[in-house]
Design a protein around this motif. Structure first.
Motif, PDB file in Angstrom:
ATOM      1  N   ALA A  70       0.823  -1.209   0.000  1.00  0.00           N
ATOM      2  CA  ALA A  70       0.000   0.000   0.000  1.00  0.00           C
ATOM      3  C   ALA A  70       0.857   1.260   0.000  1.00  0.00           C
ATOM      4  CB  ALA A  70      -0.936  -0.009   1.201  1.00  0.00           C
ATOM      5  N   VAL A  71       1.978   1.237   0.732  1.00  0.00           N
ATOM      6  CA  VAL A  71       2.856   2.413   0.780  1.00  0.00           C
ATOM      7  C   VAL A  71       3.467   2.676  -0.586  1.00  0.00           C
ATOM      8  CG1 VAL A  71       5.035   3.268   1.706  1.00  0.00           C
ATOM      9  CG2 VAL A  71       3.347   2.241   3.244  1.00  0.00           C
ATOM     10  N   ILE A  72       3.968   1.622  -1.236  1.00  0.00           N
ATOM     11  CA  ILE A  72       4.581   1.805  -2.555  1.00  0.00           C
ATOM     12  C   ILE A  72       3.542   2.281  -3.566  1.00  0.00           C
ATOM     13  CG2 ILE A  72       5.760   0.621  -4.444  1.00  0.00           C
ATOM     14  CD1 ILE A  72       7.013  -1.222  -2.343  1.00  0.00           C
ATOM     15  N   GLU A  73       2.353   1.692  -3.519  1.00  0.00           N
ATOM     16  CA  GLU A  73       1.300   2.131  -4.439  1.00  0.00           C
ATOM     17  C   GLU A  73       0.880   3.561  -4.127  1.00  0.00           C
ATOM     18  OE1 GLU A  73      -0.806   1.787  -7.748  1.00  0.00           O
ATOM     19  OE2 GLU A  73       0.383   0.115  -6.941  1.00  0.00           O
ATOM     20  N   GLY A  74       0.893   3.940  -2.855  1.00  0.00           N
ATOM     21  CA  GLY A  74       0.584   5.317  -2.489  1.00  0.00           C
ATOM     22  C   GLY A  74       1.584   6.308  -3.042  1.00  0.00           C
ATOM     23  N   ILE A  75       2.859   5.902  -3.122  1.00  0.00           N
ATOM     24  CA  ILE A  75       3.880   6.776  -3.712  1.00  0.00           C
ATOM     25  C   ILE A  75       3.569   7.030  -5.183  1.00  0.00           C
ATOM     26  CG2 ILE A  75       6.318   6.921  -4.348  1.00  0.00           C
ATOM     27  CD1 ILE A  75       6.936   5.369  -1.765  1.00  0.00           C
ATOM     28  N   PHE A  76       3.213   5.962  -5.914  1.00  0.00           N
ATOM     29  CA  PHE A  76       2.848   6.143  -7.324  1.00  0.00           C
ATOM     30  C   PHE A  76       1.615   7.039  -7.452  1.00  0.00           C
ATOM     31  CE2 PHE A  76       5.162   2.025  -7.954  1.00  0.00           C
ATOM     32  CZ  PHE A  76       6.104   2.508  -8.847  1.00  0.00           C
ATOM     33  N   LEU A  77       0.660   6.880  -6.551  1.00  0.00           N
ATOM     34  CA  LEU A  77      -0.542   7.717  -6.593  1.00  0.00           C
ATOM     35  C   LEU A  77      -0.195   9.185  -6.365  1.00  0.00           C
ATOM     36  CD1 LEU A  77      -3.619   8.020  -6.705  1.00  0.00           C
ATOM     37  CD2 LEU A  77      -3.688   7.491  -4.263  1.00  0.00           C
ATOM     38  N   CYS A  78       0.696   9.452  -5.418  1.00  0.00           N
ATOM     39  CA  CYS A  78       1.102  10.836  -5.149  1.00  0.00           C
ATOM     40  C   CYS A  78       1.823  11.449  -6.345  1.00  0.00           C
ATOM     41  CB  CYS A  78       1.993  10.886  -3.910  1.00  0.00           C
ATOM     42  SG  CYS A  78       1.141  10.505  -2.368  1.00  0.00           S
ATOM     43  N   VAL A  79       2.648  10.652  -7.013  1.00  0.00           N
ATOM     44  CA  VAL A  79       3.334  11.154  -8.214  1.00  0.00           C
ATOM     45  C   VAL A  79       2.307  11.479  -9.297  1.00  0.00           C
ATOM     46  CG1 VAL A  79       4.931  10.539 -10.064  1.00  0.00           C
ATOM     47  CG2 VAL A  79       5.486   9.956  -7.699  1.00  0.00           C
ATOM     48  N   ASN A  80       1.325  10.588  -9.481  1.00  0.00           N
ATOM     49  CA  ASN A  80       0.294  10.845 -10.493  1.00  0.00           C
ATOM     50  C   ASN A  80      -0.504  12.108 -10.176  1.00  0.00           C
ATOM     51  OD1 ASN A  80       0.960   8.570 -11.977  1.00  0.00           O
ATOM     52  ND2 ASN A  80      -0.561   7.267 -10.993  1.00  0.00           N
ATOM     53  N   ILE A  81      -0.718  12.355  -8.887  1.00  0.00           N
ATOM     54  CA  ILE A  81      -1.474  13.557  -8.501  1.00  0.00           C
ATOM     55  C   ILE A  81      -0.634  14.814  -8.683  1.00  0.00           C
ATOM     56  CG2 ILE A  81      -2.526  14.769  -6.544  1.00  0.00           C
ATOM     57  CD1 ILE A  81      -3.375  12.054  -5.451  1.00  0.00           C
ATOM     58  N   GLY A  82       0.624  14.757  -8.276  1.00  0.00           N
ATOM     59  CA  GLY A  82       1.419  15.975  -8.193  1.00  0.00           C
ATOM     60  C   GLY A  82       2.119  16.400  -9.466  1.00  0.00           C
ATOM     61  N   THR A  83       2.526  15.463 -10.319  1.00  0.00           N
ATOM     62  CA  THR A  83       3.353  15.852 -11.459  1.00  0.00           C
ATOM     63  C   THR A  83       2.512  16.429 -12.595  1.00  0.00           C
ATOM     64  OG1 THR A  83       5.046  15.088 -13.005  1.00  0.00           O
ATOM     65  CG2 THR A  83       3.251  13.577 -12.558  1.00  0.00           C
ATOM     66  N   MET A  84       3.046  17.451 -13.233  1.00  0.00           N
ATOM     67  CA  MET A  84       2.487  17.995 -14.457  1.00  0.00           C
ATOM     68  C   MET A  84       3.520  17.936 -15.573  1.00  0.00           C
ATOM     69  SD  MET A  84      -0.655  18.695 -14.002  1.00  0.00           S
ATOM     70  CE  MET A  84      -0.970  19.661 -15.473  1.00  0.00           C
ATOM     71  N   SER A  85       4.580  17.177 -15.344  1.00  0.00           N
ATOM     72  CA  SER A  85       5.644  17.052 -16.337  1.00  0.00           C
ATOM     73  C   SER A  85       5.447  15.780 -17.155  1.00  0.00           C
ATOM     74  CB  SER A  85       7.009  17.008 -15.641  1.00  0.00           C
ATOM     75  OG  SER A  85       8.022  16.643 -16.565  1.00  0.00           O
ATOM     76  N   PRO A  86       5.314  15.892 -18.474  1.00  0.00           N
ATOM     77  CA  PRO A  86       5.205  14.676 -19.298  1.00  0.00           C
ATOM     78  C   PRO A  86       6.422  13.780 -19.182  1.00  0.00           C
ATOM     79  CG  PRO A  86       4.538  16.631 -20.536  1.00  0.00           C
ATOM     80  CD  PRO A  86       5.161  17.117 -19.268  1.00  0.00           C
ATOM     81  N   PHE A  87       7.613  14.377 -18.972  1.00  0.00           N
ATOM     82  CA  PHE A  87       8.837  13.584 -18.872  1.00  0.00           C
ATOM     83  C   PHE A  87       8.815  12.698 -17.618  1.00  0.00           C
ATOM     84  CE2 PHE A  87      10.319  17.378 -21.270  1.00  0.00           C
ATOM     85  CZ  PHE A  87      10.621  16.727 -22.457  1.00  0.00           C
ATOM     86  N   ILE A  88       8.470  13.305 -16.487  1.00  0.00           N
ATOM     87  CA  ILE A  88       8.440  12.534 -15.232  1.00  0.00           C
ATOM     88  C   ILE A  88       7.374  11.443 -15.306  1.00  0.00           C
ATOM     89  CG2 ILE A  88       7.949  12.675 -12.765  1.00  0.00           C
ATOM     90  CD1 ILE A  88       9.112  15.489 -12.776  1.00  0.00           C
TER      91      ILE A  88
END
Length: 233
Positions: A70-88
């Motif tokens: 759940a923690v690792i999946e939560g990290i991916f979720l936070c990245v999906n929420i926060g990033t606006m960079s197509p590269f990242i």
């Protein structure tokens, strides 16, 4: 003459009556050990239904494992929420899909473990077969989602990460429905259903956000890159 005529008529009547009678059903003998085993299984699981299942509490090792997932999946979720960079997003996306595919394959393997442990009433023979088949099916779906994360060589670009998102979301949804059906028939431990549904909800939310965010970034990549470059200047 009358007596001789009466006898054939009586014999004909008796013969017709015997032919019209239904045949006796064959007697099937059940070995005493098999019958006792099924009765013990039915009694055991009925008592668990009434008094409670001791498997309702989560084993400590399983709890730590599910929390880590759940923690690792939560990290991916936070990245999906926060990033606006197509590269990242493009760098993170394959790892997210591969990790999710591994979880799907691992959870498919849990069905094989439940069958090896003979968890569940023996009267649920058809559901034992369904659980046996579900293991390899979900493992194969996880492998397919993992392979599609980087695209399949020789196939069009459409056979890349976007079908992987759809495949994984559908698979986790189908697994949740199947788990609920197994639990209703005492074929899945309560603690396993609780953790799988909880983590599956987090995974499904992350995948849905990922596919929506990814499509948005893909359509607006040029504008976002230009705006990012201008902000640096």
């Amino acid at each position: 003459g009358a007596l001789g005529a009466e006898r054939p008529l009586r014999e004909t009547w008796d013969q017709a009556r015997d032919q019209g009678a239904p045949a006796a059903a064959p007697v099937v003998s059940v070995p005493p050990d098999a019958l006792r085993s099924h009765l013990d299984s039915a009694h055991h699981w009925e008592m668990m239904r009434i008094l409670g299942d001791p498997m309702s509490s989560t084993p400590p090792s399983a709890k730590h494992l599910f929390i880590s997932c759940a923690v690792i999946e939560g990290i991916f979720l936070c990245v999906n929420i926060g990033t606006m960079s197509p590269f990242i997003f493009e760098k993170i996306m394959p790892y997210h899909l591969k990790y999710t595919g591994l979880i799907l394959g691992w959870w498919g393997g849990t069905y094989c473990g439940l069958n090896m442990a003979r968890y569940g009433p023996r009267s649920q023979g058809a559901w034992f077969l369904a659980r046996t088949a579900a293991g390899p099916i979900f493992v194969a779906l996880g492998v397919a989602g993992l392979a599609l994360a980087d695209g399949v060589p020789g196939l069009p670009r459409e056979w890349g990460p976007w079908p992987s998102y759809v495949l994984l979301i559908t698979s986790f949804g189908g697994m949740a429905i199947f788990d609920a059906a197994l639990h209703a028939r005492q074929m899945l431990p309560p603690w396993l259903l609780k953790w799988k549904v909880g983590v599956s909800g987090l995974i499904t939310a992350s995948l849905l956000l990922g596919v929506l965010k990814g499509r948005y970034l893909e359509r607006n990549a040029h504008e976002l890159i230009m705006a990012y470059a201008l902000s640096d200047d």
